[in-house]
Design an enzyme around this catalytic site. Structure first.
Site, PDB file in Angstrom:
ATOM      1  N   GLU A 116       0.799  -1.219   0.000  1.00  0.00           N
ATOM      2  CA  GLU A 116       0.000   0.000   0.000  1.00  0.00           C
ATOM      3  C   GLU A 116       0.833   1.271   0.000  1.00  0.00           C
ATOM      4  OE1 GLU A 116      -1.508   0.703   4.456  1.00  0.00           O
ATOM      5  OE2 GLU A 116      -1.885  -1.309   3.698  1.00  0.00           O
ATOM      6  N   ASN A 117       2.135   1.155   0.243  1.00  0.00           N
ATOM      7  CA  ASN A 117       2.970   2.356   0.176  1.00  0.00           C
ATOM      8  C   ASN A 117       3.508   2.613  -1.232  1.00  0.00           C
ATOM      9  OD1 ASN A 117       4.503  -0.020   0.706  1.00  0.00           O
ATOM     10  ND2 ASN A 117       6.296   1.216   1.200  1.00  0.00           N
TER      11      ASN A 117
END
Length: 224
Positions: free
Chosen positions: A49-50
């Protein structure tokens, strides 16, 4: 008597179930171990998700790139063809239904498939849900990786969650150190048992009325 398997063994068991060609997010904590056990030759694209698509396994100690990390700030590798993108674009992928599978940890999972995995309400605990809620509602299939029992001996599989919810009716399957459970029709169905566990002993540990999935291929299929 053997009643549990290790987290590494459980990670390998989960990895074996992820279909060819899947786009997959691995949650913070134990689920990240799955990346190190994906079957050779099977194309599975890992998302963080980063902002990375095409994440590989953990690097060797002498090959760590401090600028290449997952959402849990652990060093990772990038496979050939990997892509980097803005955090907002990553969340758009999660919320937009573009992930086939996510593997998340849990404090509790209810027999209706509700997930509680971000807070126990204890002072000083993790202050926010992070991306777990987006993954729980956005991924096509939500798998949970967890110990069956909490540190106090209570079952993490429950009739109804008592901790703050991450998602409602979102969990499809729960992989624990004692057994694998499908979530169907408001009930946990035993899919596979590990060691000397049986449907009966698992029912005693969880305090729940357990069924057996039609897909069960273990001695558990001889139960109820």
């Amino acid at each position: 008597m053997t009643t549990r398997i290790s987290r590494e063994q459980l990670a390998a068991r989960i990895a074996a179930d992820i279909p060819e060609g899947s786009f997959v997010n691995l949650g913070i904590g134990a689920p990240t171990l799955v990346a190190d056990h994906l079957p050779a030759g099977r194309e599975i694209i890992l998302h963080t998700e980063n902002g990375l698509l095409g994440m590989g396994p953990a690097p060797e100690a002498d090959r760590i790139d401090p600028d290449l990390i997952n959402a849990g700030k652990q060093p990772v590798t990038a496979l050939p063809g990997a892509a980097y993108f803005h955090h907002a674009d990553s969340f758009a992928m999660m919320r937009g239904g573009h992930l086939d599978v996510c593997v998340l940890g849990a404090f509790q999972v209810s027999q209706d498939g509700d997930l509680a995995n971000w807070s126990t309400g204890v002072p000083g605990a993790i202050p926010a849900v992070g991306g777990a809620m987006d993954l729980a509602i956005g991924a096509k299939s939500v798998y949970v990786m967890t110990d069956l029992l909490a540190k106090d001996g209570s079952s993490k599989l429950v009739a109804a969650c008592t901790y703050p919810l991450t998602g409602v009716g979102c969990v499809a399957r729960v992989y624990t150190d004692h057994a694998v459970f499908d979530v169907e029709g408001g009930r946990f169905l035993v899919r596979e048992v590990f060691g000397d566990n049986t449907v009966e002993t698992l029912a005693e540990l969880t305090g729940l009325d357990l069924g057996v999935t039609e897909a069960a291929t273990t001695p558990a299929s001889e139960g109820t």
